[in-house]
Design a protein around this motif. Sequence first.
Motif, PDB file in Angstrom:
ATOM      1  N   ILE A  11       5.359  -3.475 -27.248  1.00 33.04           N
ATOM      2  CA  ILE A  11       3.952  -3.747 -26.956  1.00 33.04           C
ATOM      3  C   ILE A  11       3.844  -4.205 -25.509  1.00 33.04           C
ATOM      4  CG2 ILE A  11       1.973  -5.179 -27.577  1.00 33.04           C
ATOM      5  CD1 ILE A  11       3.475  -5.706 -30.269  1.00 33.04           C
ATOM      6  N   HIS A  12       2.881  -3.643 -24.785  1.00 35.04           N
ATOM      7  CA  HIS A  12       2.621  -4.086 -23.419  1.00 35.04           C
ATOM      8  C   HIS A  12       1.799  -5.368 -23.454  1.00 35.04           C
ATOM      9  CE1 HIS A  12       3.556   0.099 -22.442  1.00 35.04           C
ATOM     10  NE2 HIS A  12       3.863  -0.381 -21.271  1.00 35.04           N
ATOM     11  N   LEU A  13       2.231  -6.351 -22.710  1.00 35.99           N
ATOM     12  CA  LEU A  13       1.381  -7.520 -22.537  1.00 35.99           C
ATOM     13  C   LEU A  13       0.202  -7.100 -21.667  1.00 35.99           C
ATOM     14  CD1 LEU A  13       3.730 -10.562 -21.797  1.00 35.99           C
ATOM     15  CD2 LEU A  13       2.476 -10.072 -23.876  1.00 35.99           C
ATOM     16  N   PRO A  14      -0.975  -7.654 -21.917  1.00 32.63           N
ATOM     17  CA  PRO A  14      -2.124  -7.318 -21.068  1.00 32.63           C
ATOM     18  C   PRO A  14      -1.890  -7.801 -19.630  1.00 32.63           C
ATOM     19  CG  PRO A  14      -2.820  -8.488 -23.058  1.00 32.63           C
ATOM     20  CD  PRO A  14      -1.330  -8.540 -23.014  1.00 32.63           C
ATOM     21  N   VAL A  15      -2.368  -7.022 -18.675  1.00 36.68           N
ATOM     22  CA  VAL A  15      -2.231  -7.374 -17.263  1.00 36.68           C
ATOM     23  C   VAL A  15      -3.590  -7.817 -16.732  1.00 36.68           C
ATOM     24  CG1 VAL A  15      -2.582  -4.996 -16.469  1.00 36.68           C
ATOM     25  CG2 VAL A  15      -1.403  -6.629 -14.998  1.00 36.68           C
ATOM     26  N   GLN A  16      -3.569  -8.820 -15.890  1.00 40.11           N
ATOM     27  CA  GLN A  16      -4.771  -9.251 -15.188  1.00 40.11           C
ATOM     28  C   GLN A  16      -4.478  -9.204 -13.702  1.00 40.11           C
ATOM     29  OE1 GLN A  16      -5.993 -13.053 -16.719  1.00 40.11           O
ATOM     30  NE2 GLN A  16      -6.586 -12.194 -18.677  1.00 40.11           N
ATOM     31  N   GLY A  17      -5.478  -8.946 -12.928  1.00 38.67           N
ATOM     32  CA  GLY A  17      -5.274  -8.828 -11.483  1.00 38.67           C
ATOM     33  C   GLY A  17      -5.009  -7.378 -11.122  1.00 38.67           C
ATOM     34  N   GLU A  18      -4.340  -7.191 -10.017  1.00 37.91           N
ATOM     35  CA  GLU A  18      -4.028  -5.850  -9.528  1.00 37.91           C
ATOM     36  C   GLU A  18      -3.210  -5.087 -10.559  1.00 37.91           C
ATOM     37  OE1 GLU A  18      -3.843  -2.501  -7.731  1.00 37.91           O
ATOM     38  OE2 GLU A  18      -4.957  -4.118  -6.752  1.00 37.91           O
ATOM     39  N   ARG A  19      -3.595  -3.850 -10.807  1.00 34.46           N
ATOM     40  CA  ARG A  19      -2.899  -3.041 -11.809  1.00 34.46           C
ATOM     41  C   ARG A  19      -1.666  -2.351 -11.236  1.00 34.46           C
ATOM     42  NH1 ARG A  19      -5.212   1.961 -15.356  1.00 34.46           N
ATOM     43  NH2 ARG A  19      -3.243   2.378 -16.343  1.00 34.46           N
ATOM     44  N   PHE A  20      -1.765  -1.882 -10.012  1.00 35.52           N
ATOM     45  CA  PHE A  20      -0.645  -1.162  -9.406  1.00 35.52           C
ATOM     46  C   PHE A  20       0.357  -2.164  -8.844  1.00 35.52           C
ATOM     47  CE2 PHE A  20      -4.319   1.712  -9.009  1.00 35.52           C
ATOM     48  CZ  PHE A  20      -3.852   2.745  -9.803  1.00 35.52           C
ATOM     49  N   SER A  21       1.595  -2.061  -9.273  1.00 27.94           N
ATOM     50  CA  SER A  21       2.602  -3.053  -8.904  1.00 27.94           C
ATOM     51  C   SER A  21       3.587  -2.559  -7.840  1.00 27.94           C
ATOM     52  CB  SER A  21       3.372  -3.480 -10.154  1.00 27.94           C
ATOM     53  OG  SER A  21       4.044  -2.366 -10.706  1.00 27.94           O
ATOM     54  N   TRP A  22       3.440  -1.325  -7.403  1.00 25.70           N
ATOM     55  CA  TRP A  22       4.355  -0.773  -6.413  1.00 25.70           C
ATOM     56  C   TRP A  22       3.575   0.066  -5.415  1.00 25.70           C
ATOM     57  CZ3 TRP A  22       5.456   4.332  -5.119  1.00 25.70           C
ATOM     58  CH2 TRP A  22       6.544   4.511  -4.246  1.00 25.70           C
ATOM     59  N   HIS A  23       3.977  -0.016  -4.147  1.00 26.55           N
ATOM     60  CA  HIS A  23       3.356   0.785  -3.090  1.00 26.55           C
ATOM     61  C   HIS A  23       4.468   1.301  -2.191  1.00 26.55           C
ATOM     62  CE1 HIS A  23       1.047   1.264   0.803  1.00 26.55           C
ATOM     63  NE2 HIS A  23       0.401   2.046  -0.042  1.00 26.55           N
ATOM     64  N   ASN A  24       4.343   2.551  -1.757  1.00 20.70           N
ATOM     65  CA  ASN A  24       5.406   3.136  -0.933  1.00 20.70           C
ATOM     66  C   ASN A  24       5.328   2.712   0.532  1.00 20.70           C
ATOM     67  OD1 ASN A  24       3.209   4.613  -0.062  1.00 20.70           O
ATOM     68  ND2 ASN A  24       4.146   6.620  -0.381  1.00 20.70           N
ATOM     69  N   CYS A  25       4.430   1.819   0.863  1.00 18.32           N
ATOM     70  CA  CYS A  25       4.281   1.258   2.218  1.00 18.32           C
ATOM     71  C   CYS A  25       3.924   2.309   3.258  1.00 18.32           C
ATOM     72  CB  CYS A  25       5.540   0.491   2.637  1.00 18.32           C
ATOM     73  SG  CYS A  25       5.926  -0.895   1.543  1.00 18.32           S
ATOM     74  N   SER A  26       3.319   3.397   2.812  1.00 17.75           N
ATOM     75  CA  SER A  26       2.835   4.426   3.732  1.00 17.75           C
ATOM     76  C   SER A  26       1.322   4.309   3.849  1.00 17.75           C
ATOM     77  CB  SER A  26       3.186   5.829   3.220  1.00 17.75           C
ATOM     78  OG  SER A  26       4.578   6.013   3.233  1.00 17.75           O
ATOM     79  N   GLU A  27       0.785   4.978   4.851  1.00 15.32           N
ATOM     80  CA  GLU A  27      -0.657   4.959   5.056  1.00 15.32           C
ATOM     81  C   GLU A  27      -1.201   6.377   5.028  1.00 15.32           C
ATOM     82  OE1 GLU A  27      -1.755   2.739   8.507  1.00 15.32           O
ATOM     83  OE2 GLU A  27      -0.451   1.078   7.997  1.00 15.32           O
TER      84      GLU A  27
END
Length: 148
Positions: free
Chosen positions: A42-58
């Motif tokens: 079961i996934h615990l509910p998330v609060q706040g930002e949903r995306f937890s990873w960014h490739n640091c590109s623009e």
Amino acid sequence: MNRGLSGGFQHVLDMSEVCGSSADIQLAMTEFRDCILDTGLIHLPVQGERFSWHNCSEGDRSLWKCLDRLIVNEIGQWPCSHYHCLNARTSDHSPLVIRGDTVSHTVSMFRFDNYLTMSSEFTTSVQNIWRHQIAETNMYEVTRKLQL
């Protein structure tokens, strides 16, 4: 005992967990989703930002994914538990902070006393408990029935 998994699984469950252009990830997505379903996690509910990873590109190369998550096998004792996905500062992954119930829960081992089997009502009681449907994951259902 409630056990959880946490960390970067490096896969998403569906395309709603991706923002930006990503390579063909359908097979990995399906395998990860099947693994979660097959194990009854079961996934615990998330609060706040949903995306937890960014490739640091623009620009067009910017990619956000929900790679980090908290998954448990039982939530019955901690129904208010959730986690916050914080802003990343020193990594491309965001830190996750668990929040929820503050009550201390003790863990006890399963113990079966053989003298219970000598009761004339033992077999009927066990059959009635195991026939009862509990609307949770399979593992939670077995645990709860053993407790009863």
